[in-house]
Motif scaffolding. Structure first.
Motif, PDB file in Angstrom:
ATOM      1  N   ARG A 106       8.222   6.350   2.861  1.00  0.00           N
ATOM      2  CA  ARG A 106       9.085   5.697   2.465  1.00  0.00           C
ATOM      3  C   ARG A 106       8.107   4.217   3.342  1.00  0.00           C
ATOM      4  O   ARG A 106       8.192   2.888   2.061  1.00  0.00           O
ATOM      5  CB  ARG A 106      10.081   5.719   4.201  1.00  0.00           C
ATOM      6  CG  ARG A 106      11.297   6.457   3.701  1.00  0.00           C
ATOM      7  CD  ARG A 106      12.312   6.517   4.657  1.00  0.00           C
ATOM      8  NE  ARG A 106      11.549   6.843   6.109  1.00  0.00           N
ATOM      9  CZ  ARG A 106      11.918   8.161   6.136  1.00  0.00           C
ATOM     10  NH1 ARG A 106      12.474   9.290   5.557  1.00  0.00           N
ATOM     11  NH2 ARG A 106      10.841   8.524   7.654  1.00  0.00           N
ATOM     12  N   ARG A 107       6.904   3.621   3.722  1.00  0.00           N
ATOM     13  CA  ARG A 107       5.925   3.013   3.700  1.00  0.00           C
ATOM     14  C   ARG A 107       5.640   2.760   2.670  1.00  0.00           C
ATOM     15  O   ARG A 107       5.839   1.231   1.916  1.00  0.00           O
ATOM     16  CB  ARG A 107       5.479   3.297   4.828  1.00  0.00           C
ATOM     17  CG  ARG A 107       6.366   3.282   6.518  1.00  0.00           C
ATOM     18  CD  ARG A 107       5.333   3.448   7.389  1.00  0.00           C
ATOM     19  NE  ARG A 107       3.686   3.865   7.630  1.00  0.00           N
ATOM     20  CZ  ARG A 107       2.960   4.556   8.117  1.00  0.00           C
ATOM     21  NH1 ARG A 107       4.072   5.512   8.532  1.00  0.00           N
ATOM     22  NH2 ARG A 107       1.814   4.454   8.308  1.00  0.00           N
ATOM     23  N   ILE A 108       4.802   3.361   1.976  1.00  0.00           N
ATOM     24  CA  ILE A 108       4.342   3.077   0.411  1.00  0.00           C
ATOM     25  C   ILE A 108       5.550   2.784  -0.253  1.00  0.00           C
ATOM     26  O   ILE A 108       4.860   1.484  -1.516  1.00  0.00           O
ATOM     27  CB  ILE A 108       4.176   4.377  -0.119  1.00  0.00           C
ATOM     28  CG1 ILE A 108       1.897   4.654   0.776  1.00  0.00           C
ATOM     29  CG2 ILE A 108       3.379   3.960  -1.667  1.00  0.00           C
ATOM     30  CD1 ILE A 108       1.962   6.569   0.587  1.00  0.00           C
ATOM     31  N   GLU A 109       6.385   3.152  -0.918  1.00  0.00           N
ATOM     32  CA  GLU A 109       7.294   2.728  -1.854  1.00  0.00           C
ATOM     33  C   GLU A 109       7.621   1.353  -1.220  1.00  0.00           C
ATOM     34  O   GLU A 109       8.188   0.695  -1.967  1.00  0.00           O
ATOM     35  CB  GLU A 109       8.365   4.139  -1.557  1.00  0.00           C
ATOM     36  CG  GLU A 109       9.199   3.310  -2.451  1.00  0.00           C
ATOM     37  CD  GLU A 109      10.773   4.409  -3.086  1.00  0.00           C
ATOM     38  OE1 GLU A 109      11.279   3.317  -3.034  1.00  0.00           O
ATOM     39  OE2 GLU A 109      10.551   5.432  -2.997  1.00  0.00           O
ATOM     40  N   ALA A 110       8.372   0.745   0.107  1.00  0.00           N
ATOM     41  CA  ALA A 110       8.799  -0.857   0.509  1.00  0.00           C
ATOM     42  C   ALA A 110       7.153  -1.041   0.212  1.00  0.00           C
ATOM     43  O   ALA A 110       8.112  -2.862  -0.497  1.00  0.00           O
ATOM     44  CB  ALA A 110       9.171   0.245   1.583  1.00  0.00           C
ATOM     45  N   THR A 157      -3.694  -1.102  -5.704  1.00  0.00           N
ATOM     46  CA  THR A 157      -3.782  -0.427  -4.773  1.00  0.00           C
ATOM     47  C   THR A 157      -3.495  -0.522  -3.402  1.00  0.00           C
ATOM     48  O   THR A 157      -3.263  -0.003  -2.265  1.00  0.00           O
ATOM     49  CB  THR A 157      -3.765   0.629  -5.012  1.00  0.00           C
ATOM     50  OG1 THR A 157      -5.609   0.819  -5.553  1.00  0.00           O
ATOM     51  CG2 THR A 157      -3.177   1.124  -6.160  1.00  0.00           C
ATOM     52  N   GLN A 158      -4.837  -0.974  -2.709  1.00  0.00           N
ATOM     53  CA  GLN A 158      -5.417  -1.393  -1.881  1.00  0.00           C
ATOM     54  C   GLN A 158      -4.819  -2.414  -0.918  1.00  0.00           C
ATOM     55  O   GLN A 158      -4.091  -2.040   0.585  1.00  0.00           O
ATOM     56  CB  GLN A 158      -6.796  -2.152  -1.877  1.00  0.00           C
ATOM     57  CG  GLN A 158      -8.534  -1.277  -2.259  1.00  0.00           C
ATOM     58  CD  GLN A 158      -8.170  -1.120  -3.536  1.00  0.00           C
ATOM     59  OE1 GLN A 158      -7.350  -1.559  -4.335  1.00  0.00           O
ATOM     60  NE2 GLN A 158      -8.904  -0.229  -3.990  1.00  0.00           N
ATOM     61  N   GLU A 159      -3.900  -3.673  -1.748  1.00  0.00           N
ATOM     62  CA  GLU A 159      -3.483  -3.856  -1.206  1.00  0.00           C
ATOM     63  C   GLU A 159      -1.811  -3.679   0.004  1.00  0.00           C
ATOM     64  O   GLU A 159      -1.151  -3.592   0.786  1.00  0.00           O
ATOM     65  CB  GLU A 159      -2.363  -4.918  -1.702  1.00  0.00           C
ATOM     66  CG  GLU A 159      -3.838  -6.624  -2.114  1.00  0.00           C
ATOM     67  CD  GLU A 159      -3.433  -7.603  -3.194  1.00  0.00           C
ATOM     68  OE1 GLU A 159      -3.916  -8.536  -2.831  1.00  0.00           O
ATOM     69  OE2 GLU A 159      -2.992  -7.132  -4.442  1.00  0.00           O
ATOM     70  N   VAL A 160      -1.639  -2.413  -1.144  1.00  0.00           N
ATOM     71  CA  VAL A 160       0.144  -1.594  -0.859  1.00  0.00           C
ATOM     72  C   VAL A 160      -0.459  -0.545   0.368  1.00  0.00           C
ATOM     73  O   VAL A 160       0.316  -0.665   1.126  1.00  0.00           O
ATOM     74  CB  VAL A 160       0.203  -0.192  -2.390  1.00  0.00           C
ATOM     75  CG1 VAL A 160       1.444   0.517  -1.632  1.00  0.00           C
ATOM     76  CG2 VAL A 160       0.528  -1.605  -3.835  1.00  0.00           C
ATOM     77  N   ALA A 161      -1.559  -0.499   0.512  1.00  0.00           N
ATOM     78  CA  ALA A 161      -2.064   0.801   1.293  1.00  0.00           C
ATOM     79  C   ALA A 161      -2.520  -0.103   2.327  1.00  0.00           C
ATOM     80  O   ALA A 161      -1.475   0.800   3.692  1.00  0.00           O
ATOM     81  CB  ALA A 161      -3.244   1.305   1.183  1.00  0.00           C
ATOM     82  N   ARG A 162      -2.941  -1.614   2.313  1.00  0.00           N
ATOM     83  CA  ARG A 162      -2.994  -2.175   3.930  1.00  0.00           C
ATOM     84  C   ARG A 162      -1.665  -2.634   3.918  1.00  0.00           C
ATOM     85  O   ARG A 162      -0.934  -2.129   5.165  1.00  0.00           O
ATOM     86  CB  ARG A 162      -3.562  -3.814   3.385  1.00  0.00           C
ATOM     87  CG  ARG A 162      -3.700  -4.126   5.065  1.00  0.00           C
ATOM     88  CD  ARG A 162      -4.699  -4.959   4.141  1.00  0.00           C
ATOM     89  NE  ARG A 162      -4.970  -6.109   3.244  1.00  0.00           N
ATOM     90  CZ  ARG A 162      -5.916  -6.037   2.226  1.00  0.00           C
ATOM     91  NH1 ARG A 162      -6.128  -5.441   2.262  1.00  0.00           N
ATOM     92  NH2 ARG A 162      -5.578  -7.136   1.158  1.00  0.00           N
ATOM     93  N   LEU A 163      -0.350  -2.902   3.403  1.00  0.00           N
ATOM     94  CA  LEU A 163       1.087  -3.319   3.495  1.00  0.00           C
ATOM     95  C   LEU A 163       1.300  -2.096   4.325  1.00  0.00           C
ATOM     96  O   LEU A 163       2.883  -2.365   5.790  1.00  0.00           O
ATOM     97  CB  LEU A 163       1.531  -4.028   2.876  1.00  0.00           C
ATOM     98  CG  LEU A 163       2.881  -4.071   2.784  1.00  0.00           C
ATOM     99  CD1 LEU A 163       2.863  -5.744   4.313  1.00  0.00           C
ATOM    100  CD2 LEU A 163       4.096  -5.028   1.905  1.00  0.00           C
TER     101      LEU A 163
END
Length: 210
Positions: A24-28, A44-50
């Motif tokens: 859920r966090r990754i998709e959001a 993808t690094q930005e997505v992982a960080r967020l």
């Protein structure tokens, strides 16, 4: 309640809850970044960080940036299959069917183009596979809509090729609209014109060929 009954209704364990929470966090996070900045500007690094996960963890849920986009967009486009439109007009039925994609075009046209590119040519993965199923399902729904308006005795199988033609026209117009990325364009009106022409023809009735 027996032991087997209790086992059947037991809640997911901690591991399953943690996995669901990470997904859920990754998709959001992917949804937020893609919607505000567009597919090409996000890493993808930005997505992982967020999402507050490691990149290794992210890649267990989506193997690439394209898979991340498919994860997000698939959820946006699944409502097309909730119910088959039945407005009484075949053109309007097909427009209602495509409304989730039309809305996505208004929000972030770049993502619509990227989604179709990743669906057709991206790396293999479960989210891309689901995206391909969505495209196939859309074509089948078009056949169902056409069958509803074709009269008695005409079923979906008989409309297989016409449905493919209508699908091709709709698909290419949606992709073209995304490439044009014109914020002022009425995508629904543009699609209506194309669908009307493919269903009702271009040339006037000139009578039988001599």
């Amino acid at each position: 309640m027996t032991t087997s009954d209790a086992s059947a209704v037991r809640e997911p364990g901690r591991r399953e809850r943690n996995k669901a929470d990470k997904r859920r966090r990754i998709e959001a996070a992917a949804r937020e970044l893609f919607s505000t900045r567009g597919f090409s500007s996000v890493t993808t690094q930005e997505v992982a960080r967020l999402a507050d996960v490691g990149t290794g963890t992210l890649f267990r849920y989506a193997q690439s940036k394209g898979e991340l986009l498919c994860m997000v967009a698939n959820n946006d486009f699944r409502p097309m299959f909730d119910a088959v439109p039945d407005t009484g007009d075949p053109v309007e039925d097909l427009l209602v069917l495509c409304d989730p994609v039309i809305l996505a075009l208004k929000r972030q046209p770049e993502n619509v183009v990227a989604y179709h590119r990743e669906t057709l040519f991206g790396e293999r993965g479960p989210h891309r596979t689901e995206a391909l199923r969505i495209l196939t399902g859309l074509r089948d729904l078009i056949a169902l809509v056409l069958a509803r308006h074709a009269g008695d005795g005409v079923d979906e199988a008989a409309l297989d090729e016409p449905a493919q033609t209508v699908f091709d026209v709709i698909y290419m117009e949606l992709v073209r609209a995304g490439i044009a990325a014109d914020a002022e364009r009425d995508h629904r009106a543009g699609l209506r014109g194309h669908v009307h022409r493919v269903l009702h023809g271009v040339l006037p009735d000139v009578g039988p060929v001599p």
